[in-house]
Scaffold this motif. Structure first.
Motif, PDB file in Angstrom:
ATOM      1  N   VAL A   1      31.101  26.740  39.557  1.00  0.00           N
ATOM      2  CA  VAL A   1      31.027  28.055  40.190  1.00  0.00           C
ATOM      3  C   VAL A   1      31.916  28.051  41.427  1.00  0.00           C
ATOM      4  CG1 VAL A   1      29.531  29.715  41.352  1.00  0.00           C
ATOM      5  CG2 VAL A   1      28.713  28.512  39.311  1.00  0.00           C
ATOM      6  N   LEU A   2      32.881  28.949  41.465  1.00  0.00           N
ATOM      7  CA  LEU A   2      33.817  29.040  42.575  1.00  0.00           C
ATOM      8  C   LEU A   2      33.474  30.185  43.528  1.00  0.00           C
ATOM      9  CD1 LEU A   2      37.149  28.431  40.610  1.00  0.00           C
ATOM     10  CD2 LEU A   2      35.597  26.749  41.626  1.00  0.00           C
ATOM     11  N   PHE A   3      32.781  31.205  43.013  1.00  0.00           N
ATOM     12  CA  PHE A   3      32.351  32.337  43.839  1.00  0.00           C
ATOM     13  C   PHE A   3      31.194  33.026  43.133  1.00  0.00           C
ATOM     14  CE2 PHE A   3      32.279  36.843  44.879  1.00  0.00           C
ATOM     15  CZ  PHE A   3      32.292  36.820  46.270  1.00  0.00           C
ATOM     16  N   HIS A   4      30.201  33.461  43.926  1.00  0.00           N
ATOM     17  CA  HIS A   4      29.073  34.201  43.369  1.00  0.00           C
ATOM     18  C   HIS A   4      28.505  35.071  44.482  1.00  0.00           C
ATOM     19  CE1 HIS A   4      24.829  34.229  41.350  1.00  0.00           C
ATOM     20  NE2 HIS A   4      25.515  35.332  41.085  1.00  0.00           N
ATOM     21  N   GLY A   5      28.768  36.371  44.406  1.00  0.00           N
ATOM     22  CA  GLY A   5      28.289  37.236  45.456  1.00  0.00           C
ATOM     23  C   GLY A   5      28.644  38.687  45.221  1.00  0.00           C
ATOM     24  N   PRO A   6      28.155  39.582  46.103  1.00  0.00           N
ATOM     25  CA  PRO A   6      28.396  41.021  45.950  1.00  0.00           C
ATOM     26  C   PRO A   6      29.804  41.414  46.386  1.00  0.00           C
ATOM     27  CG  PRO A   6      27.095  40.592  47.911  1.00  0.00           C
ATOM     28  CD  PRO A   6      27.259  39.266  47.221  1.00  0.00           C
ATOM     29  N   VAL A   7      30.400  42.347  45.625  1.00  0.00           N
ATOM     30  CA  VAL A   7      31.716  42.901  45.949  1.00  0.00           C
ATOM     31  C   VAL A   7      31.726  44.372  45.535  1.00  0.00           C
ATOM     32  CG1 VAL A   7      32.919  40.689  45.629  1.00  0.00           C
ATOM     33  CG2 VAL A   7      32.679  42.266  43.699  1.00  0.00           C
ATOM     34  N   PRO A   8      32.607  45.189  46.121  1.00  0.00           N
ATOM     35  CA  PRO A   8      32.779  46.565  45.626  1.00  0.00           C
ATOM     36  C   PRO A   8      33.480  46.532  44.270  1.00  0.00           C
ATOM     37  CG  PRO A   8      33.682  46.277  47.856  1.00  0.00           C
ATOM     38  CD  PRO A   8      33.442  44.918  47.305  1.00  0.00           C
ATOM     39  N   ALA A   9      33.035  47.358  43.347  1.00  0.00           N
ATOM     40  CA  ALA A   9      33.635  47.377  42.011  1.00  0.00           C
ATOM     41  C   ALA A   9      35.053  47.928  42.071  1.00  0.00           C
ATOM     42  CB  ALA A   9      32.789  48.225  41.069  1.00  0.00           C
ATOM     43  N   PRO A  10      36.053  47.138  41.652  1.00  0.00           N
ATOM     44  CA  PRO A  10      37.418  47.664  41.556  1.00  0.00           C
ATOM     45  C   PRO A  10      37.471  48.791  40.524  1.00  0.00           C
ATOM     46  CG  PRO A  10      37.374  45.261  41.384  1.00  0.00           C
ATOM     47  CD  PRO A  10      35.963  45.732  41.244  1.00  0.00           C
ATOM     48  N   PRO A  11      38.522  49.628  40.555  1.00  0.00           N
ATOM     49  CA  PRO A  11      38.598  50.765  39.627  1.00  0.00           C
ATOM     50  C   PRO A  11      38.423  50.383  38.162  1.00  0.00           C
ATOM     51  CG  PRO A  11      40.284  50.948  41.317  1.00  0.00           C
ATOM     52  CD  PRO A  11      39.634  49.605  41.511  1.00  0.00           C
TER      53      PRO A  11
ATOM     54  N   THR B   1      28.514  48.568  44.520  1.00  0.00           N
ATOM     55  CA  THR B   1      28.304  47.124  44.652  1.00  0.00           C
ATOM     56  C   THR B   1      27.956  46.506  43.304  1.00  0.00           C
ATOM     57  OG1 THR B   1      27.573  47.293  46.951  1.00  0.00           O
ATOM     58  CG2 THR B   1      26.922  45.313  45.738  1.00  0.00           C
ATOM     59  N   VAL B   2      28.707  45.492  42.950  1.00  0.00           N
ATOM     60  CA  VAL B   2      28.423  44.696  41.759  1.00  0.00           C
ATOM     61  C   VAL B   2      28.423  43.235  42.190  1.00  0.00           C
ATOM     62  CG1 VAL B   2      29.399  46.339  40.109  1.00  0.00           C
ATOM     63  CG2 VAL B   2      30.885  44.633  41.162  1.00  0.00           C
ATOM     64  N   ILE B   3      27.951  42.370  41.313  1.00  0.00           N
ATOM     65  CA  ILE B   3      27.956  40.932  41.597  1.00  0.00           C
ATOM     66  C   ILE B   3      29.077  40.283  40.802  1.00  0.00           C
ATOM     67  CG2 ILE B   3      26.646  38.792  41.595  1.00  0.00           C
ATOM     68  CD1 ILE B   3      25.602  40.981  43.496  1.00  0.00           C
ATOM     69  N   ARG B   4      29.933  39.559  41.524  1.00  0.00           N
ATOM     70  CA  ARG B   4      31.053  38.884  40.855  1.00  0.00           C
ATOM     71  C   ARG B   4      30.771  37.386  40.782  1.00  0.00           C
ATOM     72  NH1 ARG B   4      36.390  38.679  43.971  1.00  0.00           N
ATOM     73  NH2 ARG B   4      36.175  36.407  43.929  1.00  0.00           N
ATOM     74  N   LEU B   5      31.045  36.838  39.613  1.00  0.00           N
ATOM     75  CA  LEU B   5      30.843  35.410  39.359  1.00  0.00           C
ATOM     76  C   LEU B   5      32.152  34.814  38.861  1.00  0.00           C
ATOM     77  CD1 LEU B   5      29.056  32.865  38.926  1.00  0.00           C
ATOM     78  CD2 LEU B   5      28.475  33.808  36.664  1.00  0.00           C
ATOM     79  N   ASP B   6      32.697  33.878  39.612  1.00  0.00           N
ATOM     80  CA  ASP B   6      33.926  33.185  39.223  1.00  0.00           C
ATOM     81  C   ASP B   6      33.569  31.761  38.817  1.00  0.00           C
ATOM     82  OD1 ASP B   6      35.147  35.475  40.086  1.00  0.00           O
ATOM     83  OD2 ASP B   6      36.180  34.569  41.790  1.00  0.00           O
ATOM     84  N   ARG B   7      34.009  31.359  37.638  1.00  0.00           N
ATOM     85  CA  ARG B   7      33.733  29.996  37.171  1.00  0.00           C
ATOM     86  C   ARG B   7      34.958  29.386  36.512  1.00  0.00           C
ATOM     87  NH1 ARG B   7      28.330  30.717  33.635  1.00  0.00           N
ATOM     88  NH2 ARG B   7      29.443  32.599  33.044  1.00  0.00           N
TER      89      ARG B   7
ATOM     90  N   ALA C   1      39.659  27.134  31.062  1.00  0.00           N
ATOM     91  CA  ALA C   1      39.688  28.563  31.323  1.00  0.00           C
ATOM     92  C   ALA C   1      39.133  28.869  32.706  1.00  0.00           C
ATOM     93  CB  ALA C   1      38.887  29.315  30.263  1.00  0.00           C
ATOM     94  N   PHE C   2      39.427  30.063  33.180  1.00  0.00           N
ATOM     95  CA  PHE C   2      38.837  30.601  34.397  1.00  0.00           C
ATOM     96  C   PHE C   2      38.232  31.956  34.061  1.00  0.00           C
ATOM     97  CE2 PHE C   2      39.400  33.583  37.967  1.00  0.00           C
ATOM     98  CZ  PHE C   2      38.509  33.026  38.869  1.00  0.00           C
ATOM     99  N   ASP C   3      36.947  32.122  34.385  1.00  0.00           N
ATOM    100  CA  ASP C   3      36.241  33.375  34.130  1.00  0.00           C
ATOM    101  C   ASP C   3      35.998  34.111  35.434  1.00  0.00           C
ATOM    102  OD1 ASP C   3      36.052  32.607  31.517  1.00  0.00           O
ATOM    103  OD2 ASP C   3      33.880  32.372  31.488  1.00  0.00           O
ATOM    104  N   ARG C   4      36.261  35.401  35.421  1.00  0.00           N
ATOM    105  CA  ARG C   4      35.836  36.285  36.513  1.00  0.00           C
ATOM    106  C   ARG C   4      34.975  37.366  35.878  1.00  0.00           C
ATOM    107  NH1 ARG C   4      39.935  37.297  41.019  1.00  0.00           N
ATOM    108  NH2 ARG C   4      38.813  35.449  41.789  1.00  0.00           N
ATOM    109  N   THR C   5      33.694  37.384  36.235  1.00  0.00           N
ATOM    110  CA  THR C   5      32.711  38.257  35.599  1.00  0.00           C
ATOM    111  C   THR C   5      32.072  39.168  36.637  1.00  0.00           C
ATOM    112  OG1 THR C   5      32.209  36.442  34.059  1.00  0.00           O
ATOM    113  CG2 THR C   5      30.676  38.306  34.106  1.00  0.00           C
ATOM    114  N   TRP C   6      31.976  40.454  36.309  1.00  0.00           N
ATOM    115  CA  TRP C   6      31.315  41.430  37.175  1.00  0.00           C
ATOM    116  C   TRP C   6      30.067  41.944  36.461  1.00  0.00           C
ATOM    117  CZ3 TRP C   6      36.548  41.186  36.391  1.00  0.00           C
ATOM    118  CH2 TRP C   6      37.379  41.067  37.514  1.00  0.00           C
TER     119      TRP C   6
END
Length: 262
Positions: A101-111, A124-130, A140-145
């Motif tokens: 896990v490289l990032f896990h936290g709230p961010v504003p949803a991009p368009p 606000t959505v939760i973004r998870l980078d792994r 692979a690298f995953d970026r999940t909202w």
């Protein structure tokens, strides 16, 4: 040149292995002949053959009588007609999956994310980078909202060992029923290059996925960047849709599978 101290065939096999891993010799390309290797490194043909036998035993090369030694395609097939997650893909391919896990936290949803999830831009959505690994190597690298409602269900779970699919389905009875995919080629920017261990500008395979559950409710929107040297997709089509099982809904698609090269 080879150095004293270690068996020569081991040093030669190490050198050849490094050349293959660095892409100097691509899949199905022929390696230098036994005589060429012997002359270059000043070793006997028996030493060369022992080095090549080591690589053949490791599954890195194959040999053809009278033609020489060739780089083997090590990619492992596994299916994608059925909706699967990363751990299932890796396990079925005979590889050991792991995640960081490289990032896990709230961010504003991009368009783009807001449109996919049916939210207002900036919600606000939760973004998870792994970073996803197979046999310890970056694949692979995953970026999940995720909408906050589904993201909160992941709290307290180890997202380096558990998948979103497994947590939602087995712990909360929220099945992932459908995934909509888009596959395209992109070039690695500086961040992706550093994360995946490739050169900046290297071609990657981007798979964008929107996963849904009952009532067509959107669970998450994901961008997965695969290393193009470690995964490819193979497609098998059936000309006569009548030969397909009913579960395929009449589509002439028999198999669509990622092929891993590790």
């Amino acid at each position: 040149m080879l150095k004293p101290g270690r068996p020569r065939h081991e040093q030669l096999s190490d050198w050849l292995r490094e050349q293959i891993e660095q892409g100097v010799y691509e899949v199905d390309s022929r390696l230098p002949s036994e005589s060429q290797l012997g002359k270059r490194f000043g070793v006997s043909r028996i030493t060369v053959r022992r080095a090549l036998q080591t690589l053949e035993n490791e599954g890195l090369i194959y040999r053809r009588q009278g033609l020489g030694s060739f780089v083997r395609d090590q990619r492992v097939r596994q299916g994608l007609v059925r909706l699967t997650d990363f751990v299932e893909d890796m396990t079925q391919a005979g590889l050991t999956p792991s995640s960081q896990v490289l990032f896990h936290g709230p961010v504003p949803a991009p368009p783009e994310v807001a449109r996919a999830l049916g939210l207002d831009e900036g919600t606000t959505v939760i973004r998870l980078d792994r970073r996803r690994l197979g046999n310890g190597e970056p694949v692979a690298f995953d970026r999940t909202w995720l909408p906050v409602f589904y993201a909160q269900l992941l709290e307290g779970h180890d997202l380096e060992t558990e998948t979103i699919y497994h947590i939602l389905e087995h712990n909360y009875g929220v099945p992932v029923l459908r995934g909509r995919y888009r596959i395209e080629a992109v070039n690695a920017d500086a961040e992706l290059a550093a994360t995946l261990g490739v050169a900046e500008g290297r071609a990657l395979l981007l798979i964008t996925r929107l996963s849904t559950t009952h009532g067509d409710r959107h669970i998450y929107y994901q961008q997965r960047y695969y290393r193009s040297d470690r995964v490819a997709y193979e497609l098998e089509l059936e000309r006569d849709p009548r030969r397909l099982p009913s579960a395929a809904h009449g589509l002439p698609l028999r198999d669509f599978e990622p092929v891993f090269n590790l």
